[in-house]
Motif scaffolding. Sequence first.
Motif, PDB file in Angstrom:
ATOM      1  N   TYR A   1       1.665 -20.017  -6.660  1.00 33.72           N
ATOM      2  CA  TYR A   1       2.388 -19.091  -7.753  1.00 33.72           C
ATOM      3  C   TYR A   1       4.311 -19.466  -7.848  1.00 33.72           C
ATOM      4  O   TYR A   1       4.631 -19.664  -6.783  1.00 33.72           O
ATOM      5  CB  TYR A   1       2.347 -17.245  -7.827  1.00 33.72           C
TER       6      TYR A   1
ATOM      7  N   GLU B   1      -3.047 -27.181  -2.341  1.00 34.70           N
ATOM      8  CA  GLU B   1      -3.903 -28.801  -3.785  1.00 34.70           C
ATOM      9  C   GLU B   1      -2.629 -29.360  -3.991  1.00 34.70           C
ATOM     10  O   GLU B   1      -1.621 -27.892  -4.290  1.00 34.70           O
ATOM     11  CB  GLU B   1      -4.573 -28.154  -4.383  1.00 34.70           C
ATOM     12  N   GLU B   2      -2.188 -30.355  -4.375  1.00 35.37           N
ATOM     13  CA  GLU B   2      -0.907 -30.839  -5.191  1.00 35.37           C
ATOM     14  C   GLU B   2      -1.817 -30.770  -6.980  1.00 35.37           C
ATOM     15  O   GLU B   2      -2.520 -31.043  -7.043  1.00 35.37           O
ATOM     16  CB  GLU B   2      -0.563 -32.242  -5.356  1.00 35.37           C
TER      17      GLU B   2
ATOM     18  N   GLY C   1      -3.379 -18.239  -4.297  1.00 38.04           N
ATOM     19  CA  GLY C   1      -3.258 -19.859  -4.503  1.00 38.04           C
ATOM     20  C   GLY C   1      -2.027 -18.973  -5.285  1.00 38.04           C
ATOM     21  O   GLY C   1      -0.888 -18.806  -4.243  1.00 38.04           O
TER      22      GLY C   1
ATOM     23  N   GLU D   1       8.367 -21.964  -5.019  1.00 36.60           N
ATOM     24  CA  GLU D   1       6.775 -21.478  -5.422  1.00 36.60           C
ATOM     25  C   GLU D   1       6.175 -21.166  -4.077  1.00 36.60           C
ATOM     26  O   GLU D   1       6.403 -21.554  -2.601  1.00 36.60           O
ATOM     27  CB  GLU D   1       5.301 -23.345  -5.487  1.00 36.60           C
TER      28      GLU D   1
ATOM     29  N   PHE E   1       0.125 -19.109 -12.277  1.00 30.64           N
ATOM     30  CA  PHE E   1      -0.561 -19.560 -11.477  1.00 30.64           C
ATOM     31  C   PHE E   1      -0.471 -21.157 -11.591  1.00 30.64           C
ATOM     32  O   PHE E   1      -0.428 -22.292 -12.173  1.00 30.64           O
ATOM     33  CB  PHE E   1      -2.234 -20.091 -11.451  1.00 30.64           C
ATOM     34  N   VAL E   2      -0.294 -22.243 -10.291  1.00 29.42           N
ATOM     35  CA  VAL E   2       0.304 -23.000 -10.030  1.00 29.42           C
ATOM     36  C   VAL E   2      -0.951 -23.896  -9.679  1.00 29.42           C
ATOM     37  O   VAL E   2      -1.369 -25.448 -10.264  1.00 29.42           O
ATOM     38  CB  VAL E   2       1.502 -23.650  -9.378  1.00 29.42           C
ATOM     39  N   SER E   3      -1.681 -23.663  -8.416  1.00 27.14           N
ATOM     40  CA  SER E   3      -2.134 -24.148  -8.435  1.00 27.14           C
ATOM     41  C   SER E   3      -3.448 -23.625  -7.043  1.00 27.14           C
ATOM     42  O   SER E   3      -3.144 -22.671  -6.655  1.00 27.14           O
ATOM     43  CB  SER E   3      -2.059 -25.526  -7.611  1.00 27.14           C
ATOM     44  N   PRO E   4      -4.651 -23.952  -7.319  1.00 20.86           N
ATOM     45  CA  PRO E   4      -5.132 -22.937  -5.255  1.00 20.86           C
ATOM     46  C   PRO E   4      -3.999 -23.111  -4.349  1.00 20.86           C
ATOM     47  O   PRO E   4      -3.710 -24.384  -4.491  1.00 20.86           O
ATOM     48  CB  PRO E   4      -6.538 -23.967  -5.109  1.00 20.86           C
TER      49      PRO E   4
END
Length: 148
Positions: free
Chosen positions: A11, A147-148, A9, A50, A141-144
């Motif tokens: 990060y 994905e936004e 994902g 990111e 962890f920000v997102s898969p």
Amino acid sequence: MPPIPIKPGIYKIHAHIIGPSALVTATEHAVDHGAPVITDRLNPLPIEQEWLIEPAEPVPGAPYVVRLAQHVDAGLVTADDRLYVNAVSREQLARFTFETVIGGVKILSDKGLALRANHRGAQITLVEPKPEFQETWTLEFVSPAFEE
């Protein structure tokens, strides 16, 4: 310590250095091996902070590659025991494993060298691993992936 699995994902990678929060950051100006990768304050524009972390190969236990989340053609490479970001083929990207340490994770290159943030603004170096604060990181962890 044995390597730990990381959920693929996007990060933010926080450095454990004294002072304000510092993130792994791709600089804007390229040199011989690409753009130097440093730690810097949270500053989303225009600096990239990111990162997409994903297995290098689709097999259990594979090491990971790290690419810019917004520019996936550019990823982390190592040269002269320093960290750079560059648009290279996937096979040329540096491979990393992660180990649990007190307070976070240690990020190790395929040569067994640890990423080290000496101070905010310094280029990240690769060193023989030691139990030192500057070699400890936090993965936020920000997102898969994608994905936004």
